[in-house]
Design a protein around this motif. Structure first.
Motif, mmCIF file in Angstrom:
data_model
loop_
_atom_site.group_PDB
_atom_site.id
_atom_site.type_symbol
_atom_site.label_atom_id
_atom_site.label_comp_id
_atom_site.label_asym_id
_atom_site.label_seq_id
_atom_site.Cartn_x
_atom_site.Cartn_y
_atom_site.Cartn_z
ATOM 1 N N ILE A 107 29.646 -16.653 -20.614
ATOM 2 C CA ILE A 107 30.904 -15.932 -20.806
ATOM 3 C C ILE A 107 32.040 -16.931 -20.995
ATOM 4 N N ASN A 108 32.840 -16.718 -22.046
ATOM 5 C CA ASN A 108 33.991 -17.577 -22.307
ATOM 6 C C ASN A 108 35.248 -16.740 -22.456
ATOM 7 N N ILE A 109 36.321 -17.191 -21.836
ATOM 8 C CA ILE A 109 37.597 -16.494 -22.012
ATOM 9 C C ILE A 109 38.312 -17.144 -23.186
ATOM 10 N N LEU A 110 38.403 -16.426 -24.304
ATOM 11 C CA LEU A 110 39.031 -16.993 -25.501
ATOM 12 C C LEU A 110 40.545 -16.884 -25.414
ATOM 13 N N HIS A 111 40.998 -15.798 -24.794
ATOM 14 C CA HIS A 111 42.433 -15.564 -24.684
ATOM 15 C C HIS A 111 42.650 -14.686 -23.465
ATOM 16 N N PHE A 112 43.668 -15.001 -22.662
ATOM 17 C CA PHE A 112 43.926 -14.174 -21.488
ATOM 18 C C PHE A 112 45.412 -14.222 -21.182
ATOM 19 N N ASP A 113 46.052 -13.077 -21.232
ATOM 20 C CA ASP A 113 47.466 -12.981 -20.891
ATOM 21 C C ASP A 113 47.609 -11.958 -19.765
ATOM 22 N N PRO A 114 47.603 -12.431 -18.501
ATOM 23 C CA PRO A 114 47.645 -11.495 -17.365
ATOM 24 C C PRO A 114 48.909 -10.643 -17.368
ATOM 25 N N GLY A 115 50.026 -11.179 -17.893
ATOM 26 C CA GLY A 115 51.271 -10.420 -17.934
ATOM 27 C C GLY A 115 51.139 -9.201 -18.836
ATOM 28 N N GLU A 116 50.592 -9.414 -20.034
ATOM 29 C CA GLU A 116 50.397 -8.315 -20.989
ATOM 30 C C GLU A 116 49.135 -7.513 -20.679
ATOM 31 N N LYS A 117 48.336 -8.024 -19.777
ATOM 32 C CA LYS A 117 47.056 -7.403 -19.402
ATOM 33 C C LYS A 117 46.116 -7.261 -20.601
ATOM 34 N N VAL A 118 46.046 -8.312 -21.390
ATOM 35 C CA VAL A 118 45.084 -8.334 -22.495
ATOM 36 C C VAL A 118 44.234 -9.601 -22.402
ATOM 37 N N ALA A 119 43.005 -9.487 -22.869
ATOM 38 C CA ALA A 119 42.112 -10.647 -22.887
ATOM 39 C C ALA A 119 41.066 -10.464 -23.975
ATOM 40 N N THR A 120 40.583 -11.584 -24.477
ATOM 41 C CA THR A 120 39.457 -11.568 -25.410
ATOM 42 C C THR A 120 38.365 -12.443 -24.806
ATOM 43 N N ILE A 121 37.192 -11.870 -24.678
ATOM 44 C CA ILE A 121 36.085 -12.555 -24.012
ATOM 45 C C ILE A 121 34.928 -12.666 -24.996
ATOM 46 N N SER A 122 34.308 -13.831 -25.052
ATOM 47 C CA SER A 122 33.085 -13.921 -25.852
ATOM 48 C C SER A 122 31.904 -14.132 -24.916
ATOM 49 N N VAL A 123 30.777 -13.556 -25.286
ATOM 50 C CA VAL A 123 29.551 -13.753 -24.511
ATOM 51 C C VAL A 123 28.469 -14.175 -25.488
ATOM 52 N N ASP A 124 27.945 -15.377 -25.292
ATOM 53 C CA ASP A 124 26.790 -15.683 -26.125
ATOM 54 C C ASP A 124 25.554 -15.773 -25.261
ATOM 55 N N LYS A 125 24.426 -15.567 -25.877
ATOM 56 C CA LYS A 125 23.154 -15.438 -25.177
ATOM 57 C C LYS A 125 23.223 -14.342 -24.108
ATOM 58 N N SER A 126 23.864 -13.235 -24.439
ATOM 59 C CA SER A 126 23.814 -12.074 -23.554
ATOM 60 C C SER A 126 22.346 -11.678 -23.416
ATOM 61 N N ILE A 127 21.892 -11.362 -22.204
ATOM 62 C CA ILE A 127 20.456 -11.085 -22.059
ATOM 63 C C ILE A 127 20.068 -9.841 -22.847
ATOM 64 N N TRP A 128 21.046 -8.972 -23.115
ATOM 65 C CA TRP A 128 20.740 -7.751 -23.869
ATOM 66 C C TRP A 128 20.450 -8.085 -25.319
ATOM 67 N N THR A 129 21.310 -8.894 -25.933
ATOM 68 C CA THR A 129 21.081 -9.215 -27.341
ATOM 69 C C THR A 129 19.886 -10.150 -27.476
ATOM 70 N N ASP A 130 19.722 -11.061 -26.503
ATOM 71 C CA ASP A 130 18.595 -11.987 -26.569
ATOM 72 C C ASP A 130 17.262 -11.255 -26.499
ATOM 73 N N SER A 131 17.189 -10.236 -25.645
ATOM 74 C CA SER A 131 15.900 -9.576 -25.473
ATOM 75 C C SER A 131 15.664 -8.508 -26.537
#
Ligand SMILES: [Zn+2]
Ligand SMILES: [Zn+2]
Length: 303
Positions: A107-131
């Motif tokens: 899991i990687n946090i690409l962008h996170f602005d706690p004030g605006e309450k927005v974030a963009t998260i990337s997940v690679d090798k998610s066990i769901w997509t991998d399997s």
């Protein structure tokens, strides 16, 4: 004989492991084997569910998995102790890298602005997509629900987490992208809202298709084309049709891959045959197959 021995080894391991409060799997190789085969079984069940029953219908499994993920996230969130806002980012960073979350993927946090309450998260090798591999649908609803619960706690208000893009959708997508934004409501209400949004989007995309044709070659020129060419033009210009093939036998048969296949028929697909007939003026028949593909046929008129 060896079967009995291995059973006895397993049995002894099991008797020992149940006396441990925090057993370490590496000390119990037989139990680890057992867990691995349990994992394989679980993945097989998911594959059956995703690839079999869900085809062409509204993705109920994703909704259920989203709920399970949300409950799992709530369990994790209960333990969280977020302090002042300044440390929120560092805290979240540490959390997503902790084993409790990273076992679901990197899991990687690409962008996170706690004030605006927005974030963009990337997940690679998610066990769901991998399997599950590439199966033309999003498969990470569990992570979606889990992140939703966790970020709702971190940001101290109900937020929405949406998987925008999933590595299970297309082979060229390497990681899954999750968008976090304010305005959380119950997942049921959201599912209904999503249906409405998809309907609106579908109508807009249909309108765009004909506008593009008119702009390109003009309506009259289009209608003078051969029926087969008219259909090809239509499928090429429709933003929601990702691919089409022609099978030319006694009748012309198109196999069309439409992005709306995963929604229930009453959202867009019921009116699709009519839409194609109205636009192209070709008397087509449309059958939605079980393989995410619509079969569109018409009888070629002999000249
Ligand atoms: Zn995904
Ligand atoms: Zn369709």
């Amino acid at each position: 004989m060896s079967k009995i021995i291995s059973k006895l080894i397993l049995l002894s391991e099991m008797f020992i492991i149940i006396t441990y409060s925090n057993p370490e799997l590496k000390d119990f190789p037989e139990v680890e084997n057992l867990l691995n085969s349990l994992r394989d079984n679980t993945i097989n069940i998911f594959q059956d569910i995703f690839i079999g029953q869900i085809e062409g219908t509204k993705d109920a499994i994703s909704q259920v998995l989203g709920k399970i993920g949300f409950e799992a996230g709530k369990q994790i969130a209960q333990e969280l102790k977020v302090k002042d806002e300044g440390s929120v980012k560092a805290y979240t960073e540490a959390l997503v890298n902790s084993p409790i979350l990273s076992r679901w993927g990197n899991i990687n946090i690409l962008h996170f602005d706690p004030g605006e309450k927005v974030a963009t998260i990337s997940v690679d090798k998610s066990i769901w997509t991998d399997s599950l591999g590439v199966i033309a649908t999003k498969t990470c609803a569990f992570i979606e629900g889990m992140l939703e619960a966790i970020f709702s706690k971190i940001l101290d208000e109900p937020i929405i987490c949406d998987e925008m893009r999933c590595a299970s959708e297309y082979s060229y997508v390497k990681d899954c992208i999750f968008q976090i934004a304010p305005g959380g409501s119950s997942r049921e209400i959201r599912a209904y809202k999503e249906d409405q949004t998809i309907k609106e989007m579908g109508k807009k995309e249909r309108a765009i298709t004909m506008e593009a044709i008119n702009e390109d070659i003009g309506e009259q020129f289009y209608q003078d084309l051969d029926p087969m060419i008219r259909l090809i033009q239509l499928f090429n210009k429709a933003p929601f049709i990702s691919d089409h093939f022609i099978q030319d036998e006694e009748e012309v048969k198109f196999l069309v891959v439409c992005n709306y296949w995963r929604y229930s028929n009453d959202i867009m697909c019921n009116s699709c045959e009519n839409w194609i007939r109205t636009c192209s003026k070709v008397p087509v028949n449309l059958v939605k197959s079980k393989h995410r593909i619509c079969e569109i046929t018409y009888k070629a008129i002999e000249k």
